[in-house]
Scaffold this active site. Structure first.
Site, PDB file in Angstrom:
ATOM      1  N   ALA A   1      -4.255  -2.260  -2.280  1.00  0.00           N
ATOM      2  CA  ALA A   1      -4.769  -3.553  -1.814  1.00  0.00           C
ATOM      3  C   ALA A   1      -5.849  -4.091  -2.728  1.00  0.00           C
ATOM      4  CB  ALA A   1      -5.304  -3.413  -0.387  1.00  0.00           C
TER       5      ALA A   1
ATOM      6  N   LEU B   1      -8.012  -5.038 -11.684  1.00  0.00           N
ATOM      7  CA  LEU B   1      -7.182  -5.836 -12.585  1.00  0.00           C
ATOM      8  C   LEU B   1      -8.033  -6.497 -13.663  1.00  0.00           C
ATOM      9  CD1 LEU B   1      -4.401  -6.953 -13.323  1.00  0.00           C
ATOM     10  CD2 LEU B   1      -4.786  -8.794 -11.673  1.00  0.00           C
TER      11      LEU B   1
ATOM     12  N   ASP C   1     -12.238 -13.852   0.916  1.00  0.00           N
ATOM     13  CA  ASP C   1     -12.007 -12.414   0.808  1.00  0.00           C
ATOM     14  C   ASP C   1     -13.279 -11.611   1.093  1.00  0.00           C
ATOM     15  OD1 ASP C   1      -9.314 -12.593   0.174  1.00  0.00           O
ATOM     16  OD2 ASP C   1      -9.694 -12.753  -1.955  1.00  0.00           O
ATOM     17  N   GLY C   2     -14.424 -12.100   0.622  1.00  0.00           N
ATOM     18  CA  GLY C   2     -15.678 -11.385   0.849  1.00  0.00           C
ATOM     19  C   GLY C   2     -16.003 -11.270   2.317  1.00  0.00           C
TER      20      GLY C   2
ATOM     21  N   THR D   1      -5.549  -5.558  -7.415  1.00  0.00           N
ATOM     22  CA  THR D   1      -5.495  -6.878  -8.046  1.00  0.00           C
ATOM     23  C   THR D   1      -6.868  -7.529  -8.111  1.00  0.00           C
ATOM     24  OG1 THR D   1      -4.976  -7.916  -5.920  1.00  0.00           O
ATOM     25  CG2 THR D   1      -3.117  -7.285  -7.318  1.00  0.00           C
TER      26      THR D   1
END
Length: 258
Positions: A155, A162, A45-46, A158
């Site tokens: 997007a 979160l 993701d990074g 989460t």
């Protein structure tokens, strides 16, 4: 079988991602990033956020299909070598508009930066931050005493949001989450859900005694005095997902994980 269309491939510098890229290059013909119609991103993701930010900075925005060779991979699809052409042809595309953070430092410097997941204000020292919070041009909290506060997109709802006990926002909800981090005063305030047309602003109270940094995804600005956050619809990003692994479904299911 080669993939249809002009695709570029970009991999994170990890050994695993680089090895995966070599496997795909042996099976398919890829083009240079500037010539590509879409991009395959290998990493976590990074690295995906890093690539999306680079596209925004270069104004070379193209649809992106990520495959996870990192840790969580919430923005990524499953890594598989087989059937890549069929997966790309069936992929479901989601359009995401980033936030824009406009920060002014104590010294008067002005910095703007996009944020795909969230903009966070964070205390820099052991002392709590004191923030004046504005929404829609009105002061909604005169003094928020906290470790920080987050403005998150659907997007990004989460992710850090979160973890700070903020709400999960479904894709297409046209909402932003405003979530405090360890709030002390007001005691019972746990955040708000606002229309994504709302401009949210913060003024740091006692900025020299209680310094605050502002972070747009991965870019940090130290010692801010004011921060404005709004949705930037002038630039949109397109993320491609396998239909059975689509972003909206994943965010929906996150609400039922206990």
């Amino acid at each position: 079988m080669n993939i249809d269309g002009k695709y570029a491939i970009v991999a994170s510098p990890t050994d695993e991602a680089q090895a995966a890229a070599e496997v795909l290059r042996e099976q398919h013909d890829f083009v240079d990033l500037k010539e590509a119609e879409a991009v395959i991103v290998l990493g976590g993701d990074g690295f995906m956020l890093q690539m999306l930010h680079q596209m925004l900075a270069d104004r070379q925005i193209k649809p992106v299909f990520g495959m996870n060779l990192g840790t969580v991979g919430f923005l990524m699809n499953e890594w598989r070598v087989e059937g890549l052409g069929q997966r790309l042809g069936k992929a479901k595309t989601f359009t995401v508009a980033p936030l824009r953070m406009d920060a002014v430092t104590v010294d008067g410097d002005r910095i703007s930066s996009p944020a795909i997941n969230e903009v966070s204000l964070l205390r820099e020292t052991r002392q709590t931050a004191k923030l004046e919070v504005h929404a829609g041009g009105n002061i909604v909290i005169e003094e928020l005493v906290c470790d920080g506060v987050i403005v998150a997109t659907p997007a990004g709802s989460t992710a850090y949001n979160l973890s700070a006990r903020g709400p999960i926002l479904p894709m297409g909800s046209k909402m932003l989450a405003l979530t405090p981090i360890s709030p002390f005063r007001p005691r019972r305030w746990r955040g708000a859900i606002l229309p994504d047309s709302t401009e949210i602003a913060f003024r740091v109270l006692e900025p020299k005694k209680r310094p605050v940094s502002a972070v747009a995804d991965q870019r940090e600005v130290r010692d801010v005095a004011t921060v404005n956050v709004c949705l930037d619809t002038s630039q949109t990003l397109s993320l491609m997902f396998d239909p059975e692994h689509a972003l909206d479904e994943r965010i929906y299911r996150e609400q039922f994980i206990v």
